[in-house]
Write a protein that holds these residues in place. Structure first.
Motif, PDB file in Angstrom:
ATOM      1  N   GLY A  38       0.811  -1.210   0.000  1.00  0.00           N
ATOM      2  CA  GLY A  38       0.000   0.000   0.000  1.00  0.00           C
ATOM      3  C   GLY A  38       0.840   1.254   0.000  1.00  0.00           C
ATOM      4  O   GLY A  38       0.600   2.187  -0.789  1.00  0.00           O
ATOM      5  N   GLU A  39       1.833   1.322   0.877  1.00  0.00           N
ATOM      6  CA  GLU A  39       2.718   2.482   0.949  1.00  0.00           C
ATOM      7  C   GLU A  39       3.530   2.623  -0.335  1.00  0.00           C
ATOM      8  O   GLU A  39       3.778   3.741  -0.814  1.00  0.00           O
ATOM      9  N   THR A  40       3.945   1.501  -0.894  1.00  0.00           N
ATOM     10  CA  THR A  40       4.706   1.540  -2.146  1.00  0.00           C
ATOM     11  C   THR A  40       3.887   2.166  -3.263  1.00  0.00           C
ATOM     12  O   THR A  40       4.365   3.069  -3.985  1.00  0.00           O
ATOM     13  N   MET A  41       2.654   1.719  -3.415  1.00  0.00           N
ATOM     14  CA  MET A  41       1.802   2.220  -4.495  1.00  0.00           C
ATOM     15  C   MET A  41       1.487   3.711  -4.310  1.00  0.00           C
ATOM     16  O   MET A  41       1.522   4.484  -5.269  1.00  0.00           O
ATOM     17  N   SER A  42       1.189   4.112  -3.083  1.00  0.00           N
ATOM     18  CA  SER A  42       0.835   5.514  -2.848  1.00  0.00           C
ATOM     19  C   SER A  42       2.039   6.428  -3.032  1.00  0.00           C
ATOM     20  O   SER A  42       1.904   7.558  -3.524  1.00  0.00           O
ATOM     21  N   THR A  43       3.232   5.963  -2.668  1.00  0.00           N
ATOM     22  CA  THR A  43       4.437   6.787  -2.799  1.00  0.00           C
ATOM     23  C   THR A  43       4.840   6.966  -4.259  1.00  0.00           C
ATOM     24  O   THR A  43       5.239   8.068  -4.681  1.00  0.00           O
ATOM     25  N   LEU A  44       4.740   5.898  -5.018  1.00  0.00           N
ATOM     26  CA  LEU A  44       5.175   5.946  -6.424  1.00  0.00           C
ATOM     27  C   LEU A  44       4.083   6.468  -7.354  1.00  0.00           C
ATOM     28  O   LEU A  44       4.351   6.723  -8.542  1.00  0.00           O
ATOM     29  N   ASN A  45       2.882   6.626  -6.857  1.00  0.00           N
ATOM     30  CA  ASN A  45       1.780   7.125  -7.684  1.00  0.00           C
ATOM     31  C   ASN A  45       2.123   8.499  -8.259  1.00  0.00           C
ATOM     32  O   ASN A  45       2.507   9.418  -7.535  1.00  0.00           O
ATOM     33  N   GLY A  46       2.010   8.644  -9.549  1.00  0.00           N
ATOM     34  CA  GLY A  46       2.316   9.901 -10.218  1.00  0.00           C
ATOM     35  C   GLY A  46       3.675   9.911 -10.883  1.00  0.00           C
ATOM     36  O   GLY A  46       3.917  10.709 -11.799  1.00  0.00           O
ATOM     37  N   LEU A  47       4.601   9.059 -10.441  1.00  0.00           N
ATOM     38  CA  LEU A  47       5.911   8.996 -11.080  1.00  0.00           C
ATOM     39  C   LEU A  47       5.841   8.297 -12.434  1.00  0.00           C
ATOM     40  O   LEU A  47       6.577   8.638 -13.369  1.00  0.00           O
ATOM     41  N   VAL A  48       4.980   7.290 -12.519  1.00  0.00           N
ATOM     42  CA  VAL A  48       4.713   6.593 -13.782  1.00  0.00           C
ATOM     43  C   VAL A  48       3.205   6.367 -13.858  1.00  0.00           C
ATOM     44  O   VAL A  48       2.519   6.407 -12.830  1.00  0.00           O
ATOM     45  N   PRO A  49       2.651   6.148 -15.058  1.00  0.00           N
ATOM     46  CA  PRO A  49       1.215   5.882 -15.164  1.00  0.00           C
ATOM     47  C   PRO A  49       0.794   4.703 -14.288  1.00  0.00           C
ATOM     48  O   PRO A  49       1.569   3.778 -14.052  1.00  0.00           O
ATOM     49  N   ASP A  50      -0.439   4.751 -13.810  1.00  0.00           N
ATOM     50  CA  ASP A  50      -0.938   3.707 -12.917  1.00  0.00           C
ATOM     51  C   ASP A  50      -0.794   2.311 -13.511  1.00  0.00           C
ATOM     52  O   ASP A  50      -0.431   1.361 -12.807  1.00  0.00           O
ATOM     53  N   VAL A  51      -1.091   2.169 -14.811  1.00  0.00           N
ATOM     54  CA  VAL A  51      -1.033   0.848 -15.432  1.00  0.00           C
ATOM     55  C   VAL A  51       0.407   0.307 -15.421  1.00  0.00           C
ATOM     56  O   VAL A  51       0.630  -0.901 -15.272  1.00  0.00           O
ATOM     57  N   ILE A  52       1.391   1.199 -15.548  1.00  0.00           N
ATOM     58  CA  ILE A  52       2.792   0.779 -15.527  1.00  0.00           C
ATOM     59  C   ILE A  52       3.214   0.425 -14.106  1.00  0.00           C
ATOM     60  O   ILE A  52       3.919  -0.562 -13.869  1.00  0.00           O
ATOM     61  N   LEU A  53       2.781   1.227 -13.139  1.00  0.00           N
ATOM     62  CA  LEU A  53       3.100   0.944 -11.744  1.00  0.00           C
ATOM     63  C   LEU A  53       2.511  -0.404 -11.316  1.00  0.00           C
ATOM     64  O   LEU A  53       3.191  -1.213 -10.672  1.00  0.00           O
ATOM     65  N   ASP A  54       1.264  -0.656 -11.685  1.00  0.00           N
ATOM     66  CA  ASP A  54       0.646  -1.949 -11.369  1.00  0.00           C
ATOM     67  C   ASP A  54       1.450  -3.092 -11.995  1.00  0.00           C
ATOM     68  O   ASP A  54       1.656  -4.138 -11.372  1.00  0.00           O
ATOM     69  N   HIS A  55       1.892  -2.879 -13.225  1.00  0.00           N
ATOM     70  CA  HIS A  55       2.636  -3.915 -13.944  1.00  0.00           C
ATOM     71  C   HIS A  55       3.988  -4.185 -13.280  1.00  0.00           C
ATOM     72  O   HIS A  55       4.367  -5.354 -13.071  1.00  0.00           O
ATOM     73  N   ILE A  56       4.725  -3.145 -12.943  1.00  0.00           N
ATOM     74  CA  ILE A  56       6.034  -3.298 -12.312  1.00  0.00           C
ATOM     75  C   ILE A  56       5.906  -4.047 -10.983  1.00  0.00           C
ATOM     76  O   ILE A  56       6.693  -4.952 -10.674  1.00  0.00           O
ATOM     77  N   CYS A  57       4.904  -3.688 -10.204  1.00  0.00           N
ATOM     78  CA  CYS A  57       4.704  -4.358  -8.917  1.00  0.00           C
ATOM     79  C   CYS A  57       4.282  -5.814  -9.109  1.00  0.00           C
ATOM     80  O   CYS A  57       4.688  -6.693  -8.346  1.00  0.00           O
ATOM     81  N   ARG A  58       3.484  -6.077 -10.135  1.00  0.00           N
ATOM     82  CA  ARG A  58       3.046  -7.459 -10.382  1.00  0.00           C
ATOM     83  C   ARG A  58       4.215  -8.339 -10.813  1.00  0.00           C
ATOM     84  O   ARG A  58       4.318  -9.507 -10.412  1.00  0.00           O
ATOM     85  N   VAL A  59       5.119  -7.789 -11.640  1.00  0.00           N
ATOM     86  CA  VAL A  59       6.237  -8.577 -12.164  1.00  0.00           C
ATOM     87  C   VAL A  59       7.335  -8.763 -11.134  1.00  0.00           C
ATOM     88  O   VAL A  59       7.888  -9.863 -10.979  1.00  0.00           O
ATOM     89  N   TYR A  60       7.677  -7.715 -10.396  1.00  0.00           N
ATOM     90  CA  TYR A  60       8.884  -7.739  -9.566  1.00  0.00           C
ATOM     91  C   TYR A  60       8.627  -7.879  -8.063  1.00  0.00           C
ATOM     92  O   TYR A  60       9.579  -7.866  -7.277  1.00  0.00           O
ATOM     93  N   LEU A  61       7.371  -8.023  -7.675  1.00  0.00           N
ATOM     94  CA  LEU A  61       7.050  -8.267  -6.275  1.00  0.00           C
ATOM     95  C   LEU A  61       6.208  -9.529  -6.152  1.00  0.00           C
ATOM     96  O   LEU A  61       5.393  -9.819  -7.021  1.00  0.00           O
ATOM     97  N   GLN A  62       6.407 -10.258  -5.054  1.00  0.00           N
ATOM     98  CA  GLN A  62       5.630 -11.464  -4.784  1.00  0.00           C
ATOM     99  C   GLN A  62       4.952 -11.328  -3.424  1.00  0.00           C
ATOM    100  O   GLN A  62       5.602 -10.913  -2.452  1.00  0.00           O
TER     101      GLN A  62
END
Length: 435
Positions: A267-291
């Motif tokens: 939750g903190e990761t998503m809220s902090t990085l929100n706005g740095l890259v588009p939401d769809v890209i942020l969701d994708h990066i977190c899905r690929v590189y986080l478990q």
């Protein structure tokens, strides 16, 4: 005439002579003559058989006056069950491709085959288990004979050719080529679909299905393997530099907060990085590189762990891509320093992505991705042995594993396309027809 079992199962086919073609029967068959039960019994007597030993029903075949256009396919039990259940088949590929046929989840090679025996297409023909056994019998010329029943069937096609369907590995090289021609590198670099060129365009899933010779299920799985994502209804892969920048935001956040590799609050990761890259890209990066883990922090935020293999592999690729060859020791040092604390690098993480030679002075490593090799297996082996004269199983397996099946393992592929020799107690593979 076809009956259900015994001699009368393949009895006779009536093709009228030219002199008999003045009339047409009510079945639409050329020629006025129609076989009777007496004809059937006469042939049975000539064959020295008893009518009571045969099935009651005799099926008499006539050639239809019209032959509709049909194609015959030979399929396995799985494919037959699919069709009987109402499943559909799709022919995929460009006009210049060799045809393949797909179900929702499998791909089959389509090849023409010839048969020396003619194949007759007879709608409504009964098989042996569908024909009742002999019924009552009657006395005919001092012999006991069953009454018998005649059913008339029409032949609507005669074939000496059919199509074989053989399950194959899907050809996915084109999928990656289509996506790589137009990678996503930020909203500021996007153009309208109407302005795309034929050599660099984006594709919806239906568009990919028209181009790629694979089933929908296989394409979806490969899109996941390519770490592709859907942006505005079109499937894209991320430009490498753009992906590196987006991943760096995530890793810098982890390092800046001194979070352990298995304690990243989503939750903190998503809220902090929100706005740095588009939401769809942020969701994708977190899905690929986080478990996801099973744990939560004290604020109730679900904890994720860094995906060690994918992060190390991507950062290793980022170091190798810009250079021709890299001193192996220098690379290992730089690679280890580039990954977050707590993650361990291992050369196995670069299987199918890089080659290294420890016998040179100094040892070197270089970028050599499996995805750039030919899709034809023979051509692939040829190129592999041009790169290196002898390979160990561990070295070559990542470059041919995509061709392996349940029935044809990597070892079987090597036996067919390479020759092996024991070098210093280690099994090595080289070109089968090497000089």
């Amino acid at each position: 005439m076809l009956g259900g079992g015994g001699f009368s199962e393949y009895f006779s086919v009536n093709r009228p002579h030219k002199m008999e073609m003045e009339g047409v029967t009510e079945l639409g068959v050329e020629g006025p003559y129609v076989r009777s039960l007496g004809d059937v019994n006469s042939v049975i007597r000539h064959a020295k058989l008893s009518r009571s030993d045969l099935k009651e029903t005799s099926q008499v075949l006539y050639f239809s006056s019209e032959f509709p256009e049909y194609k015959l396919f030979e399929c396995d039990g799985v494919l037959l069950k699919h069709l009987e259940g109402g499943g559909e088949l799709y022919v995929r590929g460009r006009p210049t491709d060799k045809a393949v046929v797909c179900t929702r989840d499998q791909t089959y090679d389509l090849k023409s085959a010839e048969t020396s025996n003619s194949l007759l297409l007879v709608p409504g023909l009964k098989m042996a288990d569908e024909v009742p056994a002999s019924g009552t019998a009657r006395k005919v010329e001092d012999e006991v004979e069953s009454e018998g029943v005649i059913e008339e069937k029409r032949i609507v096609g005669v074939y000496g050719e059919y199509f074989e369907l053989k399950k194959i590995k899907p050809r996915m090289g084109r999928l990656q080529a289509l996506l790589s021609a137009r990678p996503y590198n930020g909203p500021e670099n996007e153009v309208d679909v109407s302005e795309e060129t034929a050599d660099a365009k984006t594709y919806t899933l239906p568009g990919l299905l028209e181009e790629v010779q694979a089933s929908e299920g296989e394409i979806r799985r490969h899109l996941d393997e390519l770490e592709a994502l859907e942006i505005n209804g079109r499937w894209r892969v991320l430009d490498h530099e753009y992906q590196f920048r987006a991943l760096s935001f995530l890793l810098n956040l982890v390092e800046g907060n001194s979070w352990p590799p298995d304690g990243v609050p989503i939750g903190e990761t998503m809220s902090t990085l929100n706005g740095l890259v588009p939401d769809v890209i942020l969701d994708h990066i977190c899905r690929v590189y986080l478990q996801p883990t099973e744990d939560f922090n004290e604020d109730g935020d679900k904890l994720y762990r860094l995906h060690e293999f994918k992060i190390c592999r991507f950062l290793g690729e980022s170091l190798l891509k810009p250079v021709d060859k890299f001193n192996l020791d220098d690379f290992l040092t730089a690679w280890s320093s580039s990954v977050p604390a707590g993650l361990q690098t291992d050369l196995k993480q670069l299987d199918g992505l890089a080659m290294y030679d420890e016998n040179t002075n100094p040892p070197v490593i270089w970028y050599f991705p499996e995805t750039k090799l030919p899709e034809d297996l023979s051509e692939r082996f040829q190129e592999l042995f041009q790169q290196r004269r002898a390979w160990s199983l561990e070295q070559i397996a990542p470059y041919v594993a995509s061709f392996a099946t349940e029935k044809q393992t990597v070892n079987a592929l090597l036996t067919k396309h390479a020759r092996s020799a024991n070098v210093g107690g280690r099994k090595m593979y080289s070109a089968r027809h090497g000089k």
